[in-house]
Design a protein around this motif. Structure first.
Motif, PDB file in Angstrom:
ATOM      1  N   ARG A 268       0.838  -1.194   0.000  1.00  0.00           N
ATOM      2  CA  ARG A 268       0.000   0.000   0.000  1.00  0.00           C
ATOM      3  C   ARG A 268       0.875   1.247   0.000  1.00  0.00           C
ATOM      4  O   ARG A 268       0.385   2.355  -0.078  1.00  0.00           O
TER       5      ARG A 268
ATOM      6  N   MET B  76      -0.908   5.047   8.695  1.00  0.00           N
ATOM      7  CA  MET B  76      -0.905   3.585   8.564  1.00  0.00           C
ATOM      8  C   MET B  76      -1.598   3.107   7.296  1.00  0.00           C
ATOM      9  O   MET B  76      -1.360   1.998   6.840  1.00  0.00           O
ATOM     10  N   LEU B  77      -2.454   3.977   6.697  1.00  0.00           N
ATOM     11  CA  LEU B  77      -3.103   3.572   5.447  1.00  0.00           C
ATOM     12  C   LEU B  77      -2.076   3.402   4.333  1.00  0.00           C
ATOM     13  O   LEU B  77      -2.310   2.707   3.369  1.00  0.00           O
TER      14      LEU B  77
ATOM     15  N   ARG C  97      -1.350   0.079  13.790  1.00  0.00           N
ATOM     16  CA  ARG C  97      -2.745  -0.354  13.922  1.00  0.00           C
ATOM     17  C   ARG C  97      -2.987  -0.886  15.344  1.00  0.00           C
ATOM     18  O   ARG C  97      -4.045  -0.651  15.928  1.00  0.00           O
TER      19      ARG C  97
ATOM     20  N   ILE D  51     -16.491  13.305  14.904  1.00  0.00           N
ATOM     21  CA  ILE D  51     -15.026  13.121  14.913  1.00  0.00           C
ATOM     22  C   ILE D  51     -14.348  14.320  15.587  1.00  0.00           C
ATOM     23  O   ILE D  51     -13.368  14.159  16.318  1.00  0.00           O
TER      24      ILE D  51
ATOM     25  N   LEU E 262      -7.430  10.068  10.624  1.00  0.00           N
ATOM     26  CA  LEU E 262      -8.732   9.855  11.260  1.00  0.00           C
ATOM     27  C   LEU E 262      -9.662  11.042  11.031  1.00  0.00           C
ATOM     28  O   LEU E 262     -10.851  10.870  10.751  1.00  0.00           O
TER      29      LEU E 262
ATOM     30  N   THR F  42     -16.051  10.449   4.389  1.00  0.00           N
ATOM     31  CA  THR F  42     -16.550   9.127   3.972  1.00  0.00           C
ATOM     32  C   THR F  42     -18.012   8.896   4.356  1.00  0.00           C
ATOM     33  O   THR F  42     -18.849   8.657   3.502  1.00  0.00           O
TER      34      THR F  42
ATOM     35  N   VAL G 258     -16.371   4.644  -1.208  1.00  0.00           N
ATOM     36  CA  VAL G 258     -14.987   4.580  -1.692  1.00  0.00           C
ATOM     37  C   VAL G 258     -15.002   3.610  -2.865  1.00  0.00           C
ATOM     38  O   VAL G 258     -15.289   2.432  -2.695  1.00  0.00           O
TER      39      VAL G 258
ATOM     40  N   THR H  56      -9.340   1.308  -4.578  1.00  0.00           N
ATOM     41  CA  THR H  56      -8.107   1.444  -3.814  1.00  0.00           C
ATOM     42  C   THR H  56      -7.012   0.824  -4.673  1.00  0.00           C
ATOM     43  O   THR H  56      -7.311   0.189  -5.684  1.00  0.00           O
TER      44      THR H  56
ATOM     45  N   ARG I 192      -2.892  -1.030  -4.982  1.00  0.00           N
ATOM     46  CA  ARG I 192      -1.715  -1.663  -4.390  1.00  0.00           C
ATOM     47  C   ARG I 192      -0.607  -1.659  -5.436  1.00  0.00           C
ATOM     48  O   ARG I 192      -0.880  -1.566  -6.638  1.00  0.00           O
TER      49      ARG I 192
ATOM     50  N   ILE J  87      -5.519  -6.498   5.803  1.00  0.00           N
ATOM     51  CA  ILE J  87      -4.977  -5.787   6.976  1.00  0.00           C
ATOM     52  C   ILE J  87      -5.404  -4.318   7.052  1.00  0.00           C
ATOM     53  O   ILE J  87      -5.402  -3.741   8.121  1.00  0.00           O
ATOM     54  N   HIS J  88      -5.764  -3.704   5.917  1.00  0.00           N
ATOM     55  CA  HIS J  88      -6.158  -2.287   5.951  1.00  0.00           C
ATOM     56  C   HIS J  88      -7.672  -2.111   6.068  1.00  0.00           C
ATOM     57  O   HIS J  88      -8.180  -0.996   5.854  1.00  0.00           O
ATOM     58  N   PHE J  89      -8.389  -3.194   6.404  1.00  0.00           N
ATOM     59  CA  PHE J  89      -9.855  -3.087   6.536  1.00  0.00           C
ATOM     60  C   PHE J  89     -10.183  -1.860   7.395  1.00  0.00           C
ATOM     61  O   PHE J  89      -9.553  -1.612   8.433  1.00  0.00           O
TER      62      PHE J  89
ATOM     63  N   LEU K 212     -10.807   0.957   9.717  1.00  0.00           N
ATOM     64  CA  LEU K 212     -10.837   1.079  11.178  1.00  0.00           C
ATOM     65  C   LEU K 212     -12.129   1.748  11.645  1.00  0.00           C
ATOM     66  O   LEU K 212     -12.619   1.472  12.736  1.00  0.00           O
ATOM     67  N   GLY K 213     -12.668   2.629  10.806  1.00  0.00           N
ATOM     68  CA  GLY K 213     -13.842   3.420  11.211  1.00  0.00           C
ATOM     69  C   GLY K 213     -15.165   2.755  10.882  1.00  0.00           C
ATOM     70  O   GLY K 213     -16.223   3.364  11.107  1.00  0.00           O
TER      71      GLY K 213
HETATM   72  C1  HEM Z   1     -18.892   4.846   5.094  1.00  0.00           C
HETATM   73  C2  HEM Z   1     -17.780   5.278   5.580  1.00  0.00           C
HETATM   74  C3  HEM Z   1     -16.438   4.690   5.261  1.00  0.00           C
HETATM   75  C4  HEM Z   1     -16.014   3.942   4.197  1.00  0.00           C
HETATM   76  C5  HEM Z   1     -16.836   3.460   3.004  1.00  0.00           C
HETATM   77  C6  HEM Z   1     -14.613   3.650   4.404  1.00  0.00           C
HETATM   78  C7  HEM Z   1     -13.830   2.895   3.555  1.00  0.00           C
HETATM   79  C8  HEM Z   1     -12.539   2.506   3.808  1.00  0.00           C
HETATM   80  C9  HEM Z   1     -11.780   1.622   2.960  1.00  0.00           C
HETATM   81  C10 HEM Z   1     -12.244   1.045   1.629  1.00  0.00           C
HETATM   82  C11 HEM Z   1     -10.572   1.440   3.547  1.00  0.00           C
HETATM   83  C12 HEM Z   1      -9.438   0.547   3.048  1.00  0.00           C
HETATM   84  C13 HEM Z   1      -8.558   1.229   2.071  1.00  0.00           C
HETATM   85  C14 HEM Z   1      -7.524   0.294   1.494  1.00  0.00           C
HETATM   86  O1  HEM Z   1      -7.495  -0.906   1.748  1.00  0.00           O
HETATM   87  O2  HEM Z   1      -6.710   0.778   0.732  1.00  0.00           O
HETATM   88  C15 HEM Z   1     -10.561   2.216   4.764  1.00  0.00           C
HETATM   89  C16 HEM Z   1      -9.499   2.299   5.622  1.00  0.00           C
HETATM   90  C17 HEM Z   1      -9.498   3.124   6.731  1.00  0.00           C
HETATM   91  N1  HEM Z   1     -10.562   3.847   7.224  1.00  0.00           N
HETATM   92 FE1  HEM Z   1     -12.419   3.960   6.463  1.00  0.00          FE
HETATM   93  N2  HEM Z   1     -14.205   4.244   5.571  1.00  0.00           N
HETATM   94  C18 HEM Z   1     -15.295   4.866   6.137  1.00  0.00           C
HETATM   95  C19 HEM Z   1     -15.327   5.562   7.314  1.00  0.00           C
HETATM   96  C20 HEM Z   1     -14.244   5.760   8.125  1.00  0.00           C
HETATM   97  C21 HEM Z   1     -14.257   6.561   9.330  1.00  0.00           C
HETATM   98  C22 HEM Z   1     -15.478   7.286   9.894  1.00  0.00           C
HETATM   99  C23 HEM Z   1     -12.994   6.501   9.840  1.00  0.00           C
HETATM  100  C24 HEM Z   1     -12.410   7.126  11.073  1.00  0.00           C
HETATM  101  C25 HEM Z   1     -12.872   8.093  11.720  1.00  0.00           C
HETATM  102  C26 HEM Z   1     -12.197   5.663   8.959  1.00  0.00           C
HETATM  103  C27 HEM Z   1     -10.871   5.372   9.143  1.00  0.00           C
HETATM  104  C28 HEM Z   1     -10.138   4.522   8.329  1.00  0.00           C
HETATM  105  C29 HEM Z   1      -8.749   4.217   8.586  1.00  0.00           C
HETATM  106  C30 HEM Z   1      -7.907   4.739   9.721  1.00  0.00           C
HETATM  107  C31 HEM Z   1      -8.345   3.329   7.567  1.00  0.00           C
HETATM  108  C32 HEM Z   1      -6.963   2.722   7.383  1.00  0.00           C
HETATM  109  C33 HEM Z   1      -6.876   1.414   8.102  1.00  0.00           C
HETATM  110  C34 HEM Z   1      -5.527   0.750   7.921  1.00  0.00           C
HETATM  111  O3  HEM Z   1      -4.721   1.175   7.085  1.00  0.00           O
HETATM  112  O4  HEM Z   1      -5.277  -0.221   8.641  1.00  0.00           O
HETATM  113  N3  HEM Z   1     -12.991   5.250   7.942  1.00  0.00           N
HETATM  114  N4  HEM Z   1     -11.784   2.848   4.909  1.00  0.00           N
END
Ligand code: HEM
Length: 409
Positions: free
Chosen positions: A61, A91-92, A103, A154, A244, A251, A294, A297, A299, A354-356, A358-359
């Motif tokens: 990533r 971390m993303l 994480r 947030i 965050l 999103t 989203v 994404t 890789r 692993i990047h599922f 967090l939020g």
């Molecule tokens: C409907 C709302 C949301 C959707 C559709 C969504 C979607 C995603 C997706 C698809 C990824 C994975 C990206 C990848 O694998 O490249 C991701 C990662 C992440 N999301 Fe969300 N997200 C949402 C809401 C949120 C919220 C509200 C937060 C935090 C306040 C958040 C924090 C994160 C973080 C920190 C990651 C990275 C996790 C990692 O790298 O381990 N997301 N999100």
């Protein structure tokens, strides 16, 4: 990239694709599921391939593993604007072992139990937002509900003073442009400037919170989080907060707005959810699948890979189209139907591996409360004008969704 819609090309910026990408996704999935785009990306549209990509440890990533990012960097005068974030990417954008360490630390602060505790506050915010419009008979779902809800949540979690929320909106808007597959040079530089300003603001907020820790506050918990004697370094902490806060701004707004629009276009589904709010959880999953906030994404290949007979070279970028995977007939019966009771519903709207996201628990709580409350408080909900689409393509959403309804007494 081709500009003709007759050629089978992955061009999410074409106006008709931007409006409705699903016909193109269906064509790609059936005619060329491992597609080589004209700008050299591999584009995957089948559910099984996208999920395998997200789980493949032979892919990265980290933009530093991509040959293309190196080219962009060489072509733009951004110099020191990149330095600080690059020293501690969020971390993303990192791989194990750094990803695992970051994480683990954030998991200690951002727990599903902490999110569940927010339920009552989310309900209170939703009630307050709907109180403001219930007597008027019209609202913009984006400005009046979908945007202010997650932003309030947030910002409160971080203890950002309300007077600063507008500045966050501007920074966050600029920053998310970096997620799109192509970024104009001026937008790229503007996004990096916004990131610098946001980082500098956050350094001050962190210093203030170190001096005065707060009870039940995410920033205080992140400062305190330690794993085997190791805490987040200062630049890592700032990067985590940027991630965050921006995720919190950009999103869930799209889930609530896209989801409401989908319901307005499917009046039977809307009536069913209104009559039976216990469907809220499965409805939110279906709305996530049906028009995913989203859409892609990516890789980067860490080694030579073979995907369905195609040779992928080290450093090449592979785009997983989440929005296409979520409409794959091999995984979902009648994928273009909106079925609020769909079961199973193994969508990849939150990614996988692993990047599922967090939020995800937070987004589910927010949308699961906001959408049913909107239907209940605003009877006879109808479109009140043309919805306006956001111009970003990775993040699919609306900048305006005018509606009308029967005003309360
Ligand atoms: C409907 C709302 C949301 C959707 C559709 C969504 C979607 C995603 C997706 C698809 C990824 C994975 C990206 C990848 O694998 O490249 C991701 C990662 C992440 N999301 Fe969300 N997200 C949402 C809401 C949120 C919220 C509200 C937060 C935090 C306040 C958040 C924090 C994160 C973080 C920190 C990651 C990275 C996790 C990692 O790298 O381990 N997301 N999100």
């Amino acid at each position: 990239m081709s500009t003709s819609s007759d050629t089978l090309a992955f061009n999410p910026f074409l106006p008709e694709v931007h409006e409705d990408p699903y016909p193109l996704y269906h064509r790609l999935r059936s005619e060329d599921p491992v597609h080589r785009s004209e700008i050299g990306f591999w584009v995957l549209t089948r559910h099984a391939d996208v999920l395998a990509l997200l789980r493949d440890p032979r892919t990265s990533r980290d933009p530093r593993s991509s040959e293309r990012v190196e080219l962009l960097r060489a072509s733009v005068e951004v110099g020191e604007l990149l330095d600080e974030e690059e020293a501690a990417p969020s971390m993303l954008f990192v791989d194990p072992p750094d990803h695992t360490r970051l994480r683990t630390l954030v998991n200690k602060a951002f727990t599903p139990a902490a999110v569940e505790r927010l339920r009552a506050r989310v309900q209170e915010i939703v009630d307050g937002l709907l109180d403001r419009v219930a007597g008027t008979g019209t609202m913009d779902v984006v400005d009046d509900l979908a945007y202010p809800l997650p932003v309030t949540v947030i910002c409160e979690m971080f203890g950002v003073p309300e007077a600063d929320w507008d500045r966050f909106r501007t920074w966050s808007r600029s920053l998310v442009r970096l997620l799109d597959p192509l970024v104009a040079e001026d937008a790229f530089e503007q996004a990096l400037q916004a990131r610098l300003a946001l980082r500098s603001y956050l350094r001050e907020l962190i210093a203030e919170r170190r001096a005065h820790p707060a009870d039940d506050d995410l920033l205080t918990a992140l400062i305190a989080a330690e794993d085997q004697g190791q805490a987040l370094s200062e630049p890592e902490l700032v990067s985590m907060c940027v991630l965050l806060l921006v995720a919190g701004h950009e999103t869930t707004v799209n889930l609530i707005a896209n989801g409401t629009l989908a319901l307005l276009r499917h009046p039977q589904a809307l009536a069913r959810l209104k009559a039976d709010p216990s469907l809220a959880c499965s409805a939110v999953e279906e709305l996530l699948r049906y028009d995913s906030p989203v859409q892609f994404t990516s890789r980067h290949a860490l080694a030579e890979l073979e995907i369905d007979g195609h040779a992928v070279r080290t450093g090449e970028t592979i785009v997983g189209v989440l929005g296409a995977a979520n409409r794959d007939p091999a995984q979902f019966a009648d994928p273009d139907e909106l079925d609020l009771t769909r079961k199973p519903n193994r969508h990849v709207a939150f990614g996988g591996g692993i990047h599922f996201c967090l939020g995800a628990p937070l987004a589910r709580v927010e949308a699961g409360i906001a959408i049913p409350a909107l239907l209940e408080r605003c009877p006879d909900l109808e479109l009140g004008g043309a919805p306006v689409r956001r111009d970003t393509v990775t993040l699919r959403g609306l900048s305006s969704l005018p509606v009308t309804f029967r005003a309360a007494g």
